[in-house]
Scaffold this motif. Sequence first.
Motif, PDB file in Angstrom:
ATOM      1  N   ASP A   4     -13.489  76.589 -12.939  1.00 58.75           N
ATOM      2  CA  ASP A   4     -13.480  74.939 -13.344  1.00 58.75           C
ATOM      3  C   ASP A   4     -13.233  74.920 -14.803  1.00 58.75           C
ATOM      4  O   ASP A   4     -13.556  75.527 -15.773  1.00 58.75           O
ATOM      5  N   ASP A   6     -13.601  72.866 -17.006  1.00 63.12           N
ATOM      6  CA  ASP A   6     -14.634  72.563 -17.861  1.00 63.12           C
ATOM      7  C   ASP A   6     -15.716  73.567 -18.216  1.00 63.12           C
ATOM      8  O   ASP A   6     -16.675  73.199 -19.164  1.00 63.12           O
ATOM      9  N   ASP A   7     -15.664  74.631 -17.586  1.00 64.18           N
ATOM     10  CA  ASP A   7     -16.638  75.695 -17.613  1.00 64.18           C
ATOM     11  C   ASP A   7     -16.013  76.814 -18.282  1.00 64.18           C
ATOM     12  O   ASP A   7     -16.619  78.092 -18.259  1.00 64.18           O
ATOM     13  N   SER A   8     -14.563  76.935 -18.370  1.00 65.84           N
ATOM     14  CA  SER A   8     -13.948  78.135 -18.875  1.00 65.84           C
ATOM     15  C   SER A   8     -13.621  78.292 -20.249  1.00 65.84           C
ATOM     16  O   SER A   8     -13.374  76.993 -20.954  1.00 65.84           O
ATOM     17  N   GLN A   9     -13.365  79.327 -20.538  1.00 65.15           N
ATOM     18  CA  GLN A   9     -12.940  79.814 -22.022  1.00 65.15           C
ATOM     19  C   GLN A   9     -11.724  80.832 -21.585  1.00 65.15           C
ATOM     20  O   GLN A   9     -11.881  81.714 -20.658  1.00 65.15           O
ATOM     21  N   VAL A  45      -9.240  73.706 -22.773  1.00 63.15           N
ATOM     22  CA  VAL A  45      -9.988  74.831 -22.472  1.00 63.15           C
ATOM     23  C   VAL A  45      -9.864  75.845 -23.712  1.00 63.15           C
ATOM     24  O   VAL A  45      -8.905  75.835 -24.250  1.00 63.15           O
ATOM     25  N   GLU A 118     -22.354  75.191 -22.776  1.00 62.86           N
ATOM     26  CA  GLU A 118     -22.141  76.554 -22.937  1.00 62.86           C
ATOM     27  C   GLU A 118     -20.924  76.891 -21.595  1.00 62.86           C
ATOM     28  O   GLU A 118     -21.500  76.403 -20.531  1.00 62.86           O
ATOM     29  N   ARG A 119     -19.901  77.236 -21.946  1.00 62.35           N
ATOM     30  CA  ARG A 119     -19.217  77.621 -20.960  1.00 62.35           C
ATOM     31  C   ARG A 119     -19.171  79.197 -20.459  1.00 62.35           C
ATOM     32  O   ARG A 119     -19.010  80.035 -21.446  1.00 62.35           O
ATOM     33  N   GLN A 120     -19.611  79.043 -19.321  1.00 65.06           N
ATOM     34  CA  GLN A 120     -20.036  80.600 -18.667  1.00 65.06           C
ATOM     35  C   GLN A 120     -18.890  81.488 -18.431  1.00 65.06           C
ATOM     36  O   GLN A 120     -18.860  82.573 -18.126  1.00 65.06           O
ATOM     37  N   THR A 121     -17.857  80.711 -17.981  1.00 58.54           N
ATOM     38  CA  THR A 121     -16.659  81.359 -17.381  1.00 58.54           C
ATOM     39  C   THR A 121     -15.775  81.980 -18.212  1.00 58.54           C
ATOM     40  O   THR A 121     -15.167  81.005 -19.081  1.00 58.54           O
ATOM     41  N   TRP A 186      -7.668  74.921 -12.121  1.00 59.86           N
ATOM     42  CA  TRP A 186      -8.147  74.333 -13.227  1.00 59.86           C
ATOM     43  C   TRP A 186      -7.669  72.555 -13.043  1.00 59.86           C
ATOM     44  O   TRP A 186      -8.250  72.092 -13.287  1.00 59.86           O
TER      45      TRP A 186
END
Length: 203
Positions: A4, A6-9, A45, A118-121, A186
């Motif tokens: 996702d 929106d949850d990625s770095q 991202v 917080e982006r956990q991925t 993505w």
Amino acid sequence: MLLDADDSQLVLVDYQTRLMPAIYEGPQVLANAVRLARMAELLEVPTWGTEQNPEKLGPNPPELRGLCRKTLAKMHFSAVSDGLGDWLRPPARPAQGGGNARSLPKNLQKPAAAPAAERQTVVLAGCEAHVCLLQTALELIEQEFDVWVVTDACGSRTERNRDAAFDRLASAGAELVTTEMVAFEWLRTADHPLFRDVQALIK
């Protein structure tokens, strides 16, 4: 389970100028890293870079460095040991002062600040796969991040070392993906407004 945006770095590990000529399939590995960084920029991202002992191994190439929010100079093989985890997790918001705020009528009270997202991925790629990338990935997994390793943007000096790293990462719980998998997960849909821009990067 799909990535996702929106949850990625995105973290790009040690594509340094004095190291890359020795990396197996180095030009292709670097080209995929640049593609990932450009896709991340389009899709908002956050992207971070690392450099191992840059005085000896040189900096990351400017086309990659310029796409990173910050680049961490490190001496530990794991970037986590030199502070990468602090970059990936936003700082906690300070508690609001003013002890008598709660005594105000509700219509005059300020709403509580929303916690920082917080982006956990962590989408991770880099060199050398069996040293700095592997150790960074394992420590991120220990810190309870979801780690996705982009195999065609990773390299080592030998194919055997690279492939051994992938075997170990998979056993440790990392997801192994390719640059195109990241792109299309993505995006999720051909109706995405940036579909053509992202597609152009991987053609």
